[in-house]
Enzyme design. Structure first.
Site, short mmCIF file in Angstrom:
data_model
loop_
_atom_site.label_atom_id
_atom_site.label_comp_id
_atom_site.label_asym_id
_atom_site.label_seq_id
_atom_site.Cartn_x
_atom_site.Cartn_y
_atom_site.Cartn_z
N ASP A 181 6.84 -40.75 10.83
CA ASP A 181 5.91 -41.87 10.84
C ASP A 181 5.99 -42.67 9.52
O ASP A 181 6.07 -42.08 8.44
CB ASP A 181 4.49 -41.30 11.03
N HIS A 182 5.93 -43.99 9.63
CA HIS A 182 5.84 -44.89 8.45
C HIS A 182 6.80 -44.55 7.33
O HIS A 182 6.40 -44.42 6.16
CB HIS A 182 4.42 -44.87 7.87
N THR B 100 -6.09 -40.00 10.94
CA THR B 100 -7.22 -39.63 10.09
C THR B 100 -8.24 -38.74 10.80
O THR B 100 -8.78 -37.80 10.22
CB THR B 100 -7.90 -40.93 9.58
N ASN C 9 -1.43 -44.43 17.99
CA ASN C 9 -1.37 -43.49 16.86
C ASN C 9 -2.76 -43.08 16.37
O ASN C 9 -3.60 -43.95 16.11
CB ASN C 9 -0.67 -44.16 15.67
N VAL C 10 -2.94 -41.78 16.21
CA VAL C 10 -4.20 -41.27 15.66
C VAL C 10 -3.87 -40.26 14.56
O VAL C 10 -3.13 -39.30 14.80
CB VAL C 10 -5.05 -40.57 16.76
N HIS D 10 -5.47 -48.56 9.10
CA HIS D 10 -5.37 -47.11 8.87
C HIS D 10 -6.61 -46.57 8.15
O HIS D 10 -7.17 -47.25 7.29
CB HIS D 10 -4.14 -46.81 8.02
N HIS E 66 -1.35 -48.90 15.86
CA HIS E 66 -1.62 -47.99 14.74
C HIS E 66 -3.12 -47.99 14.44
O HIS E 66 -3.85 -48.82 14.96
CB HIS E 66 -0.81 -48.43 13.51
N GLY E 67 -3.56 -47.05 13.60
CA GLY E 67 -4.96 -47.05 13.17
C GLY E 67 -5.92 -46.71 14.28
O GLY E 67 -6.99 -47.32 14.41
O1 G3H Z 1 0.67 -44.06 11.82
C1 G3H Z 1 -0.39 -43.43 11.93
C2 G3H Z 1 -1.57 -44.03 12.52
O2 G3H Z 1 -1.50 -45.41 12.53
C3 G3H Z 1 -2.84 -43.37 12.14
O3 G3H Z 1 -3.93 -44.23 11.89
O4 G3H Z 1 -5.13 -42.58 10.48
O5 G3H Z 1 -6.24 -44.68 11.20
O6 G3H Z 1 -5.77 -42.89 12.86
P1 G3H Z 1 -5.36 -43.56 11.61
ZN ZN Z 2 0.25 -46.14 11.26
#
Ligand code: G3H
Ligand code: ZN
Length: 284
Positions: A82-83, A233, A230-231, A180, A208-209
């Site tokens: 990821d990223h 946090t 994507n999840v 994020h 994302h986020g």
């Molecule tokens: O790439 C990872 C995700 O975009 C995670 O986003 O931490 O806000 O859930 P998040």
């Molecule tokens: Zn992300």
């Protein structure tokens, strides 16, 4: 078991109105919990390691561990980096067996983003690995990738066909109002932007986020064309509070597995709830 690429796992998502959940992990316990959750729902799943997670767990350990867990799970599992901004690490992850990587050159100029992404696609394709890239800039902090509010930028739909054609990517992360980390206030998502992008390209679109987005927000984003959500946090917070709970209830607990089992269980429950929202239950 099937250990599959991102391209494969996202096939048919948009046409069938669902998205596949992509969840960040940092150790054995959370990734096992994520995969257990997907197995319980008979859903395909994408497990994502950040560059920090790969460095923490170890390159080979990350790839072999996930492959090992996936081998006894009768659902499609995709292992995604990821990223990633470090081209050398991306190539190493491809070499060791990741089935998907994200090259995040979204902070660079449009042309540099295309060049870096295309060079990774050329390498990945030879190895049968998928590539996700980002166009526009998702705000917030994702480990080493930090985008302040002023630098965040929504994806311009007009750029998408050119970017997709010149890079050869398999999935595209788009910016439409998510960020994020935890939200300080309710995010305003631009669903029309998702629909406009989906209208002009068949490439699977990535949100994302995901942490803190409402159930209705997810459903609307998916209805408008999102294929991968994507999840991260939320799972980190779940991990830590699972350990805190065991400590609070039984301060004298001396068996590490008692702490870690609750991490697995709680992560699995979070994933199962998301899978129900994303509509991918029963598609494993
Ligand atoms: O790439 C990872 C995700 O975009 C995670 O986003 O931490 O806000 O859930 P998040
Ligand atoms: Zn992300």
């Amino acid at each position: 078991m099937s250990f599959v690429t991102l391209k494969e796992i996202l096939r048919g998502t948009r046409e069938n109105g669902y998205a596949v959940g992509a969840f960040n992990f940092n150790s054995y316990e959370d990734v096992q919990g994520i995969i257990n959750g997907a197995v319980a729902k008979n859903a395909p799943v994408i497990v994502m390691a950040s560059m920090g997670a790969v460095k923490y767990i170890g390159l080979k350990a990350t790839a072999y561990m996930v492959r090992g867990i996936a081998e006894s799970a009768e659902i499609p599992v995709c292992l995604h980096l990821d990223h990633a901004t470090d081209l050398d690490l991306i190539r190493k992850c491809i070499d060791v067996g990741f089935t998907s990587v994200m090259i995040d050159a979204s902070m660079k100029s449009y042309e540099e983003n295309i060049q870096e992404t295309a060079s990774i696609v050329a390498y990945a394709k030879k190895m049968g690995c998928s590539v996700e890239a980002e166009l526009g800039r998702v705000g917030g902090r994702e480990e080493e990738v930090i985008v302040d509010e002023a630098s965040a930028a929504f994806t311009n739909p007009e750029d998408v066909p050119d970017f997709v054609k010149r890079t050869g990517i398999d999935a595209l992360a788009i910016a439409f109002g998510t960020a994020h980390g935890f939200y300080k206030k309710e995010p305003k998502l631009d669903y029309e932007r998702i629909a406009a992008i989906a209208e002009i390209t068949e490439i699977p679109l990535v949100m994302h986020g995901g942490t803190g987005v409402s159930e209705e927000g997810f459903r609307k984003a998916i209805r408008n064309g999102i294929s991968k959500v994507n999840v991260g946090t939320e799972l980190k917070a779940t991990y830590v509070s699972a350990i805190r709970d065991v400590t609070a209830k039984n301060p004298g607990e001396g068996d590490p597995r008692k702490y870690m089992c609750s991490v697995k269980q709680d992560c699995s429950e979070v994933v199962q709830r998301k899978i129900d929202i994303f509509g991918c239950a029963g598609r494993g």
